[in-house]
Design an enzyme around this catalytic site. Structure first.
Site, short mmCIF file in Angstrom:
data_model
loop_
_atom_site.label_atom_id
_atom_site.label_comp_id
_atom_site.label_asym_id
_atom_site.label_seq_id
_atom_site.Cartn_x
_atom_site.Cartn_y
_atom_site.Cartn_z
N ASP A 1 31.75 33.51 42.63
CA ASP A 1 32.00 32.21 41.99
C ASP A 1 31.17 31.08 42.62
O ASP A 1 30.70 30.19 41.91
CB ASP A 1 33.49 31.83 42.09
CG ASP A 1 34.35 32.58 41.07
OD1 ASP A 1 33.83 33.48 40.38
OD2 ASP A 1 35.55 32.26 40.97
N HIS B 1 38.59 60.27 19.41
CA HIS B 1 39.50 59.82 18.33
C HIS B 1 40.94 60.24 18.68
O HIS B 1 41.13 61.37 19.14
CB HIS B 1 39.08 60.49 17.02
CG HIS B 1 40.00 60.18 15.87
ND1 HIS B 1 39.96 58.98 15.22
CD2 HIS B 1 40.99 60.90 15.30
CE1 HIS B 1 40.88 58.98 14.26
NE2 HIS B 1 41.53 60.14 14.30
C1 LIG Z 1 44.49 32.90 36.68
C2 LIG Z 1 43.16 33.60 36.81
C3 LIG Z 1 42.95 34.79 36.15
C4 LIG Z 1 41.74 35.45 36.28
N1 LIG Z 1 41.57 36.62 35.60
C5 LIG Z 1 40.38 37.26 35.70
C6 LIG Z 1 40.18 38.50 35.02
O1 LIG Z 1 41.08 39.03 34.38
N2 LIG Z 1 38.99 39.12 35.14
C7 LIG Z 1 37.95 38.56 35.87
O2 LIG Z 1 36.87 39.14 35.93
N3 LIG Z 1 38.12 37.39 36.53
C8 LIG Z 1 39.31 36.75 36.47
N4 LIG Z 1 39.49 35.58 37.17
C9 LIG Z 1 38.36 35.05 37.97
C10 LIG Z 1 38.28 35.74 39.34
O3 LIG Z 1 39.49 35.56 40.01
C11 LIG Z 1 37.13 35.16 40.15
O4 LIG Z 1 35.95 35.16 39.41
C12 LIG Z 1 36.91 35.96 41.41
O5 LIG Z 1 38.06 35.97 42.21
C13 LIG Z 1 35.75 35.40 42.20
O6 LIG Z 1 35.58 36.15 43.38
P1 LIG Z 1 34.95 35.46 44.69
O7 LIG Z 1 34.99 36.51 45.73
O8 LIG Z 1 33.66 34.83 44.35
O9 LIG Z 1 35.93 34.28 45.07
P2 LIG Z 1 37.49 34.27 45.41
O10 LIG Z 1 38.20 35.35 44.75
O11 LIG Z 1 37.90 32.86 45.17
O12 LIG Z 1 37.54 34.59 46.96
C14 LIG Z 1 37.08 33.71 47.91
C15 LIG Z 1 37.82 33.98 49.20
O13 LIG Z 1 37.20 33.26 50.24
C16 LIG Z 1 38.18 32.75 51.11
N5 LIG Z 1 37.58 31.60 51.79
C17 LIG Z 1 37.06 30.48 51.23
N6 LIG Z 1 36.50 29.70 52.17
C18 LIG Z 1 36.68 30.33 53.35
C19 LIG Z 1 36.34 30.03 54.69
N7 LIG Z 1 35.64 28.92 54.98
N8 LIG Z 1 36.69 30.89 55.66
C20 LIG Z 1 37.36 32.04 55.37
N9 LIG Z 1 37.70 32.38 54.12
C21 LIG Z 1 37.36 31.54 53.12
C22 LIG Z 1 39.33 32.39 50.19
O14 LIG Z 1 40.54 32.34 50.91
C23 LIG Z 1 39.28 33.51 49.17
O15 LIG Z 1 40.12 34.58 49.53
C24 LIG Z 1 40.71 34.90 37.10
C25 LIG Z 1 40.92 33.71 37.78
C26 LIG Z 1 42.14 33.07 37.66
C27 LIG Z 1 42.34 31.78 38.42
#
Ligand SMILES: Cc1cc2nc3c(=O)[nH]c(=O)nc-3n(C[C@H](O)[C@H](O)[C@H](O)COP(=O)(O)OP(=O)(O)OC[C@H]3O[C@@H](n4cnc5c(N)ncnc54)[C@H](O)[C@@H]3O)c2cc1C
Length: 459
Positions: free
Chosen positions: A295, A426
């Protein structure tokens, strides 16, 4: 000071795959996580929402088939969702540990030198720092999430339903549409308020129309073109102001959008775009030895995009060729029918200068949707009129999210005829896609009402 080859900051879908893969490959890897392993997706997003949806759909199916099990305790549906999330989060932790990743629980401060400070310790990254810090809910001024009556996607999971009867969902993107489906199937009166003139803005227009029709059938009141400016928690409920309209409900869920969690990217001096996402070049390199995936590296904000990038980065760092940005990322919305988009829409194809054709078939003629009692839905296929290459696939039927061949047909550059080599079992939901391919060649067997549209190139 501790030295590691790689420091991964963030243990979500963008952080944990690359950490585990490279640790198994002999790298000395530390992964720092401030909250829960598995990130937003496992703990507060994808997993708990799909668990809730599963419960809600099971309940709806049971009612439709005439079963009666007594009252569902709504809180227990939420507890079950949290328990599934927690089991998966523990599983991710265990895989990382067994892969040899050094797990550090704490908040990592990322310095421009490539050193990361955590729990008073300094970790120096010899080969790279991977930023996988994700995103957080965007809550505009005028709205305060109190976790009691006004919720975001995290606080809603701890909601104590008491005698609430009505929910106002603010935002008609995928999170808002999914939660509106869940709440209405669980028996709540739902009002969905969206600023734009359609639901699921940014997706295929037919998806917006169908999502609205399905929600309307469920009894959800959908209010469009109504930007919410204020959400106020009151003693007896919530009051939502949208233009000159006022809505009252027991609770509100704010699902307006997400913003990058970029404090550490900014501290490290990484380049960001005007929306605050880290800008990246080849192999997800942001600057020097800093990389950014998931993200934080920009839309689409989806877990499978984050996982795909994380694996791609691992391959890059191992020296394998992996070109960023070539793969179509499916967009998915889950519900009574899932909405899946991969590749371009007809309009996008024509803007790219292609003479494209779109063929649409209804889902209701196929066996599996009918077995599940669903008559709504369709599959659309967009192809190049000259080469017959498939350019886009847009699916709306139950479990369409499981139709993996959709992405494969694009990645493997299939034409309509070469796609005929794929035999679909199917009766399956994915046969709706097969029927669209067949209909594009006039070979369909199960549907009438095939619709064809053409777009002439505009460049
Ligand atoms: C309600 C909801 C439903 C969703 N449903 C879907 C779905 O069905 N399918 C799908 O593909 N996507 C879905 N998503 C999107 C998905 O959750 C995100 O795209 C995904 O989690 C992104 O992954 P990421 O690792 O980039 O970030 P994140 O999952 O946000 O993980 C980042 C991590 O970094 C940690 N962090 C941040 N800064 C620091 C720091 N400085 N030090 C230590 N740790 C830190 C945080 O605590 C977190 O655990 C959904 C999102 C939401 C909100």
């Amino acid at each position: 000071m501790v030295s590691r080859d790689l420091v991964v900051v963030g243990g979500g879908p963008a952080g944990y795959p690359v950490a585990g893969i490279l640790a198994r490959d002999g790298y000395n890897v530390a992964l720092i996580e401030a909250d829960k392993f598995g990130g937003e997706c496992t703990n507060y997003g994808c997993v708990p929402t799909k668990s809730l949806l599963h419960t809600a759909l099971t309940l709806a199916d049971s009612k439709k088939l005439g079963f009666s099990y007594g009252e569902l305790q709504v809180r227990s549906a939420f507890e079950n969702a949290l328990s599934v999330a927690s089991t998966l989060s523990d599983g991710i932790r265990s895989v990382l540990e067994r892969s040899g990743v050094k797990l550090v629980e704490g908040y990592g401060r990322v310095l421009p030198s490539g050193t990361v400070e955590v729990n008073g310790e300094r970790i120096e990254a010899g080969k790279g720092v991977i930023l996988a810090t994700g995103s957080e809910p965007f809550i505009p001024p005028g709205i305060r999430v109190d976790g009691i009556r006004v919720h975001d996607n995290r606080s809603i999971l701890g909601w104590e339903p008491d005698d609430s009867q009505s929910v106002i969902v603010v935002g008609g993107g995928y999170i808002g549409v999914e939660y509106s489906t869940i709440f209405s199937l669980l028996g709540y009166r739902v009002t969905l308020v969206e600023a734009m003139s359609r639901l699921l803005p940014g997706m295929d227009r037919d998806f917006s129309l169908l999502a609205r029709r399905i929600l309307a059938k469920l009894g959800v009141r959908v209010v469009l073109s109504s930007p919410v400016s204020q959400v106020r928690s009151e003693s007896s409920g919530v009051r939502v102001l949208a233009g000159d309209k006022i809505f009252h409900g027991d609770i509100a869920l704010i699902a307006i959008g997400r913003r990058p969690r970029n404090t550490e990217a900014l501290r490290a001096g990484l380049p960001v775009n005007n929306r605050g996402f880290v800008t990246i070049g080849d192999c997800w390199r942001a600057l020097g030895k800093f990389y950014a995936v998931g993200d934080i590296a920009g839309p689409p904000l989806l877990a499978h995009k984050a996982i795909h990038e994380s694996i791609g980065l691992a391959l890059c760092l191992k020296g394998d060729q992996f070109v960023r940005g070539q793969r179509p990322i499916p967009q998915v919305v889950y519900g009574l029918v899932d909405f899946v988009s991969v590749g371009v829409t007809l309009e996008e194809a024509s803007r790219k200068g292609v003479n494209a054709v779109e063929v649409r078939v209804p889902a209701g003629g196929l066996a599996r949707p009918r077995i599940h009692g669903v008559s709504d839905g369709f599959a659309k296929i967009v192809y190049d009129e000259e080469s017959k290459r498939i350019l886009g696939i847009h699916l709306a039927y139950p479990n369409a999210s499981e139709t993996a061949p959709a992405a494969l047909l694009l990645v493997n550059r299939h034409t309509l005829s070469s796609a005929l080599d794929v035999v679909f079992p199917h009766p399956t939901f994915s046969e709706v896609l097969q029927e669209a391919i067949l209909a594009s060649l006039g070979l369909h067997a199960h549907v009438s009402g095939v619709r064809m549209r053409r777009a002439r190139k505009t460049e």
